[in-house]
Design a protein around this motif. Structure first.
Motif, mmCIF file in Angstrom:
data_model
loop_
_atom_site.group_PDB
_atom_site.id
_atom_site.type_symbol
_atom_site.label_atom_id
_atom_site.label_comp_id
_atom_site.label_asym_id
_atom_site.label_seq_id
_atom_site.Cartn_x
_atom_site.Cartn_y
_atom_site.Cartn_z
ATOM 1 N N ALA A 75 0.851 -1.168 0.144
ATOM 2 C CA ALA A 75 -0.221 0.110 0.036
ATOM 3 C C ALA A 75 0.971 1.192 0.239
ATOM 4 C CB ALA A 75 -0.801 -0.026 1.127
ATOM 5 N N LYS A 76 0.158 2.377 -0.563
ATOM 6 C CA LYS A 76 0.907 3.575 -0.307
ATOM 7 C C LYS A 76 -0.065 4.463 0.625
ATOM 8 C CE LYS A 76 2.539 7.288 -3.524
ATOM 9 N NZ LYS A 76 2.571 7.576 -4.770
ATOM 10 N N VAL A 77 0.692 5.166 1.537
ATOM 11 C CA VAL A 77 0.095 5.658 2.670
ATOM 12 C C VAL A 77 0.563 7.085 2.803
ATOM 13 C CG1 VAL A 77 -0.251 5.581 5.140
ATOM 14 C CG2 VAL A 77 -0.098 3.458 3.887
ATOM 15 N N ALA A 78 -0.368 7.957 2.647
ATOM 16 C CA ALA A 78 -0.184 9.363 2.956
ATOM 17 C C ALA A 78 -0.096 9.513 4.379
ATOM 18 C CB ALA A 78 -1.088 10.382 2.367
ATOM 19 N N PHE A 79 0.955 10.439 5.035
ATOM 20 C CA PHE A 79 1.052 11.097 6.384
ATOM 21 C C PHE A 79 0.745 12.571 6.297
ATOM 22 C CE2 PHE A 79 2.519 6.988 7.182
ATOM 23 C CZ PHE A 79 2.254 6.661 8.620
ATOM 24 N N LEU A 80 -0.475 13.107 6.818
ATOM 25 C CA LEU A 80 -0.509 14.597 6.728
ATOM 26 C C LEU A 80 0.140 15.311 7.874
ATOM 27 C CD1 LEU A 80 -4.202 14.769 5.682
ATOM 28 C CD2 LEU A 80 -2.183 15.240 4.206
ATOM 29 N N VAL A 81 0.904 16.270 7.721
ATOM 30 C CA VAL A 81 1.613 16.766 8.738
ATOM 31 C C VAL A 81 1.770 18.469 8.721
ATOM 32 C CG1 VAL A 81 3.194 14.784 9.438
ATOM 33 C CG2 VAL A 81 3.899 16.739 7.741
ATOM 34 N N ALA A 82 1.754 19.140 9.768
ATOM 35 C CA ALA A 82 2.124 20.313 9.923
ATOM 36 C C ALA A 82 2.774 20.447 11.352
ATOM 37 C CB ALA A 82 0.626 21.196 10.188
ATOM 38 N N ASN A 83 3.548 21.682 11.462
ATOM 39 C CA ASN A 83 4.233 21.710 12.852
ATOM 40 C C ASN A 83 3.246 21.351 14.013
ATOM 41 O OD1 ASN A 83 7.002 22.146 12.400
ATOM 42 N ND2 ASN A 83 6.354 24.351 11.619
ATOM 43 N N ASP A 84 3.966 21.039 14.965
ATOM 44 C CA ASP A 84 3.348 20.461 16.331
ATOM 45 C C ASP A 84 2.333 19.168 16.347
ATOM 46 O OD1 ASP A 84 4.869 22.711 17.641
ATOM 47 O OD2 ASP A 84 3.389 23.971 17.304
ATOM 48 N N PHE A 85 2.617 18.399 15.429
ATOM 49 C CA PHE A 85 2.015 17.069 15.652
ATOM 50 C C PHE A 85 2.599 16.235 17.006
ATOM 51 C CE2 PHE A 85 5.797 16.414 12.797
ATOM 52 C CZ PHE A 85 6.319 15.517 13.499
ATOM 53 N N GLU A 86 1.739 15.455 17.158
ATOM 54 C CA GLU A 86 2.186 14.493 18.621
ATOM 55 C C GLU A 86 3.337 13.661 18.083
ATOM 56 O OE1 GLU A 86 2.574 13.297 22.083
ATOM 57 O OE2 GLU A 86 0.864 14.908 21.573
ATOM 58 N N ASP A 87 4.547 13.722 18.425
ATOM 59 C CA ASP A 87 5.489 13.124 18.088
ATOM 60 C C ASP A 87 5.453 11.756 17.799
ATOM 61 O OD1 ASP A 87 6.424 15.590 19.307
ATOM 62 O OD2 ASP A 87 8.288 15.006 19.075
ATOM 63 N N SER A 88 4.954 10.822 18.895
ATOM 64 C CA SER A 88 4.933 9.475 18.690
ATOM 65 C C SER A 88 3.728 9.069 17.916
ATOM 66 C CB SER A 88 4.626 8.815 20.107
ATOM 67 O OG SER A 88 3.443 9.069 20.448
ATOM 68 N N GLU A 89 2.728 9.807 17.716
ATOM 69 C CA GLU A 89 1.530 9.661 17.096
ATOM 70 C C GLU A 89 1.921 9.734 15.548
ATOM 71 O OE1 GLU A 89 -1.860 10.898 19.940
ATOM 72 O OE2 GLU A 89 -1.566 12.161 18.274
ATOM 73 N N GLN A 148 10.707 21.188 6.884
ATOM 74 C CA GLN A 148 10.714 20.363 7.947
ATOM 75 C C GLN A 148 9.618 20.541 8.910
ATOM 76 O OE1 GLN A 148 13.958 20.808 11.064
ATOM 77 N NE2 GLN A 148 14.508 18.620 10.367
ATOM 78 N N TYR A 149 8.790 19.738 9.145
ATOM 79 C CA TYR A 149 7.672 19.841 10.377
ATOM 80 C C TYR A 149 8.174 19.162 11.559
ATOM 81 C CZ TYR A 149 4.899 21.650 6.551
ATOM 82 O OH TYR A 149 4.303 22.346 5.395
ATOM 83 N N LYS A 150 8.113 19.823 12.650
ATOM 84 C CA LYS A 150 8.741 19.176 13.789
ATOM 85 C C LYS A 150 7.315 18.991 14.761
ATOM 86 C CE LYS A 150 12.545 22.169 13.710
ATOM 87 N NZ LYS A 150 13.360 23.190 14.163
ATOM 88 N N GLY A 151 7.905 17.819 15.375
ATOM 89 C CA GLY A 151 6.740 17.359 16.679
ATOM 90 C C GLY A 151 6.507 18.398 17.742
ATOM 91 N N LYS A 152 5.552 18.407 18.603
ATOM 92 C CA LYS A 152 5.472 19.372 19.552
ATOM 93 C C LYS A 152 6.476 19.095 20.820
ATOM 94 C CE LYS A 152 1.625 17.500 22.096
ATOM 95 N NZ LYS A 152 0.295 17.647 22.581
ATOM 96 N N LYS A 153 6.975 17.881 20.755
ATOM 97 C CA LYS A 153 7.976 17.615 22.003
ATOM 98 C C LYS A 153 9.364 17.725 21.242
ATOM 99 C CE LYS A 153 4.736 14.930 24.704
ATOM 100 N NZ LYS A 153 4.029 13.664 24.419
ATOM 101 N N GLY A 154 9.537 18.030 20.063
ATOM 102 C CA GLY A 154 10.920 18.099 19.623
ATOM 103 C C GLY A 154 11.538 17.044 19.394
ATOM 104 N N THR A 155 11.228 15.858 19.617
ATOM 105 C CA THR A 155 11.989 14.395 19.388
ATOM 106 C C THR A 155 11.986 13.938 18.091
ATOM 107 O OG1 THR A 155 9.868 13.022 19.750
ATOM 108 C CG2 THR A 155 11.139 13.797 21.843
#
Length: 170
Positions: A2-16, A41-48
């Motif tokens: 399968a081909k899977v899209a991950f939609l991101v913007a800044n401050d996503f929940e890192d582990s999710e 570059q989109y960063k997780g809200k915890k910065g990990t």
């Protein structure tokens, strides 16, 4: 696979973002990071963790994807007000693709108007929004309603990932 899209913007929940992305790619599926801008570059809200978007959502063709994953955190609030994001998710739903959202991820589904008649779960803070979007809310680690998969929080990630992989592998 399968081909899977991950939609991101800044401050996503890192582990999710990180855990589903890693497990889906480990299972042999193609994961594509899609953002509001390409090459950002989109960063997780915890910065990990951070991810560079491969495409803008306006350049992504919903017909080319089998699933879309919408991590939670603060990112869904930015995503849901973008007309191209809403159009993409709505088209994915119309194609019966898997739409998976965890935590605040269902906010994008609400804006795409695809929750009517579905049973879903989410972060408790958006429960009323989900209900007002036409869904039946239940407080459970993961809920599968036809092509829509939802979970509540990072602690539910194992069940969320399990159900996404089950749909992708079926």
């Amino acid at each position: 696979m399968a081909k899977v899209a991950f939609l991101v913007a800044n401050d996503f929940e890192d582990s999710e973002m990180k855990n589903p992305y890693e497990e889906i790619t480990k299972a042999g599926h193609e994961a594509v990071v899609i953002g509001l801008e390409k090459g950002i570059q989109y960063k997780g809200k915890k910065g990990t963790v951070a991810y560079i978007s491969e495409l803008t959502v306006g350049d992504a063709d919903a017909n080319e994807y089998d699933a879309v994953v919408i991590p939670g955190g603060s990112a869904p609030e930015d995503l849901r007000v973008n007309d191209e994001v809403v159009k993409f998710v709505k088209e994915m739903h119309n194609n019966s693709a898997v739409i998976a959202g965890i935590c605040h991820g269902p906010q994008v589904m609400i804006s795409a108007d695809i929750l009517k008649g579905h049973v879903v779960t989410s972060y408790r803070g958006i429960r009323d929004d989900v209900i007002n979007g036409g869904a039946t809310f239940i407080d459970k680690e993961v809920v599968v309603s036809n092509n829509i998969i939802t979970s509540r929080t990072p602690k539910d990630e194992p069940a969320f990932i399990r159900e996404i992989l089950a749909k992708l592998n079926s």
